[in-house]
Design a protein around this motif. Structure first.
Motif, mmCIF file in Angstrom:
data_model
loop_
_atom_site.group_PDB
_atom_site.id
_atom_site.type_symbol
_atom_site.label_atom_id
_atom_site.label_comp_id
_atom_site.label_asym_id
_atom_site.label_seq_id
_atom_site.Cartn_x
_atom_site.Cartn_y
_atom_site.Cartn_z
ATOM 1 N N ASP A 205 -14.298 11.699 52.777
ATOM 2 C CA ASP A 205 -15.288 12.705 52.380
ATOM 3 C C ASP A 205 -14.827 13.416 51.109
ATOM 4 N N ARG B 122 -12.772 8.296 58.036
ATOM 5 C CA ARG B 122 -14.043 8.838 57.547
ATOM 6 C C ARG B 122 -13.866 10.246 57.000
ATOM 7 N N ILE B 123 -13.036 11.047 57.662
ATOM 8 C CA ILE B 123 -12.809 12.416 57.177
ATOM 9 C C ILE B 123 -12.109 12.384 55.826
ATOM 10 N N GLN C 267 -20.695 13.838 58.121
ATOM 11 C CA GLN C 267 -20.079 12.703 58.810
ATOM 12 C C GLN C 267 -20.493 12.739 60.281
ATOM 13 N N VAL D 9 -18.290 13.357 63.783
ATOM 14 C CA VAL D 9 -17.042 14.072 63.508
ATOM 15 C C VAL D 9 -17.216 15.520 63.950
#
Length: 620
Positions: A257, A253-254, A283, A286
């Motif tokens: 971005d 997910r990071i 996010q 996170v």
């Protein structure tokens, strides 16, 4: 008749990547930048290690046809623009500037003036500049550059004529049919005649940049029209999870971005903190600790080391090479999905001869790679000279956070050299003196920027030695394994490091499909015949059909970056060499008067053995 124009998916990186001229079936096009790609149809290519090294969110590849024969003619493919836009008819010699509105899907351009359909061909010359721009030659201006008549540019009634009573460029001329002004092409290639238009062929005229460079007119298939700037990485297993490692789902997910590439490149700690906060806000779930841990995990080192990089920190290519070196130089087998390697015994089955013992003392380890996956990414391109400082990115709009790439699968053989034997050889004054001249030429060469990541802070003798060895091994394996030299590639590991130097080569083959290759190369590395192959390699390298000119010649090649190396003994297709056929010297392997080659004792022992066999003596 409807025609289909095709390129292989792997060719969309090299040689037909963004900015390259693609010639097929008598037509010429230029590959548009990735802002024109059909993004929704482009599959992602996974390579987190390479993405982190380049500071991008990931990679995408152009979609490939499901069936090469029955695919739709108007299916999604590689976006290209016709270039040069100026075309001419081979029958009536009239020129026409072909626009987008003139294109007919599935049909080649035809001359509207001829009574029977005649295909239009592209003009032979284009203009480029060192900033990477490329445009058509202003043929109307050229035809009127020596005229005194007042002709309106809007007419554009030009013809491309040939004078059969002359030769060379003097026989070619461009004539205006409206005022009969003309000029031959004799001085067309002279530098400094026109300013660059600041234009890329896929851009509109309103998108042209202000460029102060002088344009150079060259033939459209000249070697300096396009230099692809690529970087590749092997898919190696991730290191064992340690304390503080980021959860794979959170890490994914990071990386996805849009702010992640900017954070990877941020040199200011305040900007890095701001981007970290924005990523965490966008996010859910996170934390800043997750972001900081992922930065340490992928960039290597603490956040302070990343935001305040040392000036002597190695380049991205060098950073990734150390991970590959550690993964390949292993004493245990690894069986991963895309990385299957196993160390094998090196040496003959029976008692070794003197030459085999000496060879075994120089080759420390042989590792066979039964399966490899390589991701090749295109960072940008250059024109005129391959200087990374003048590189044009693959997205001229600056809106994309990913790069084009392809994945290829294959097999290979890795050979690690003995560090002790190599270090003793490098300390010889004659060896250092020979390499010192090569290093001086490298520092003055325009290729220094491109080769700096491979060389490191100083050119060690092991680099031209291992590089030349890799070339000779590829040439020898092309006879033994059945692959052509253009199908084999090299990765040379010879970079210096504080904790020890690299000393090895990987010869591998890769194909752009899931099946990879058929095992012929891995079989050569695993068999007892590898020793015999290397002895044949050294025998072939000890003599060149161009000797003594080749062995005794001084600086040679582009920018004098080669010594004893020519097409008869050491040069390879450029698709096989990661250094563009530079930094090669056969003398460092086999020796010469006053210089002891690294493998010279092996060659001398093999010759004594051959002489003994001729006299009926026991070879062992």
């Amino acid at each position: 008749m409807t025609r289909k124009l095709r390129v292989r998916q792997a060719q969309t990186i090299v040689p037909f990547g963004v900015g390259a001229i693609v010639e097929t079936q008598g037509e010429a096009f230029v590959a548009a930048d990735i802002s024109h790609w059909p993004v929704s149809s482009c599959p992602w290519v996974d390579s987190p290690r390479l993405a982190a090294g380049l500071g991008v969110t990931g990679f995408k590849a152009l979609p490939s046809a499901k069936n090469d024969f029955f695919d739709s003619p108007d299916g999604v493919g590689a976006p290209c623009v016709r270039f040069p836009a100026w075309l001419f008819c081979g029958a009536c010699r009239r020129m026409r500037r072909w626009g987008v509105a003139d294109e007919q899907p599935g049909t080649a351009p035809l001359c509207p003036a001829c009574p029977t359909p005649q295909a239009l061909g592209p003009m032979r010359f284009v203009q480029i500049c060192e900033s990477g721009h490329m445009d058509d030659v202003d043929w109307w201006w050229w035809a009127h550059s020596r005229a005194t008549t007042d002709c309106q540019r809007s007419t554009q009634r030009l013809s491309f004529l040939v004078d059969h009573s002359s030769i060379g460029l003097e026989a070619l001329s461009v004539m205006c049919r409206a005022c009969d002004s003309s000029r031959d092409l004799l001085q067309l290639l002279d530098r400094g005649r026109t300013r660059c238009t600041g234009h890329h062929p896929w851009q509109g005229r309103h998108e042209a940049a202000h460029c102060t460079e002088h344009a150079r007119v060259v033939q459209r298939n000249a070697g300096n029209v396009y230099y692809a700037m690529t970087l590749s990485a092997l898919d190696i297993p991730a290191p064992t999870a340690e304390a503080g490692a980021v959860d794979p789902q959170i890490a994914s997910r990071i990386r996805s971005d849009d702010l992640w590439p900017g954070l990877c490149r941020a040199d200011d700690p305040h900007r890095a903190a701001m981007l970290t906060t924005m990523i965490c806000e966008g996010q859910p779930g996170v934390s800043p600790e997750d972001v900081a841990a992922l930065l340490r995990q992928e960039n290597g080192g603490t956040e302070t080391e990343r935001t305040h990089p040392r000036k002597d920190r190695p380049s991205t290519a060098a950073d990734m090479s150390w991970e590959e070196w550690a993964a390949l130089n292993t004493s245990t087998a690894v069986n991963d999905k895309h990385f299957t390697v196993r160390p094998v015994r090196f040496g003959p089955e029976g008692p070794p001869t003197e030459s085999e013992r000496l060879l075994r003392g120089r080759i420390e380890r042989v590792v066979v790679a039964d399966r490899l996956r390589e991701v090749r990414a295109l960072r940008g391109f250059c024109r005129v000279q391959p200087s990374p400082r003048r590189m044009v990115g693959v997205d001229t709009t600056g809106r994309r956070s990913w790069l084009p790439a392809v994945e290829v699968f294959g097999e290979g053989v890795f050979l690690a050299f003995s560090e002790d034997a190599l270090s003793r050889w490098e300390e010889q004054p004659s060896v250092r003196e020979r390499v010192r001249g090569l290093e001086s030429d490298l520092n003055a060469a325009f290729q220094m920027d491109r080769l700096s990541g491979m060389v490191g802070d100083a050119l060690l003798p092991r680099l031209p030695l291992l590089h030349t060895f890799a070339h000779l091994l590829i040439r020898q394996l092309s006879f033994e394994s059945g692959y052509g030299t253009a199908s084999l590639r090299e990765r040379v590991y010879a970079r210096p490091g504080e904790g020890g130097h690299q000393a090895g080569v990987l010869i591998y083959t890769a194909a752009g499909d899931a099946d990879g290759t058929l095992g012929g190369l891995a079989h050569q590395g695993a068999s007892a015949r590898l020793t015999e192959i290397l002895l044949r390699l050294l025998e072939a390298g000890a003599w060149c059909s161009a000797d003594p000119l080749c062995a005794e010649h001084g600086a040679r090649g582009f920018a004098n970056l080669n010594r004893a190396a020519c097409h008869a003994c050491a040069l390879l297709p450029e698709t096989s060499c990661e250094a563009g056929n530079a930094l090669l010297d056969r003398v460092l392997l086999v020796g010469a008067p006053g210089i002891t080659g690294f493998f010279q004792p092996v060659i001398d022992a093999a010759r004594r053995q051959a002489a003994g066999i001729a006299r009926g003596e026991d070879p062992v």
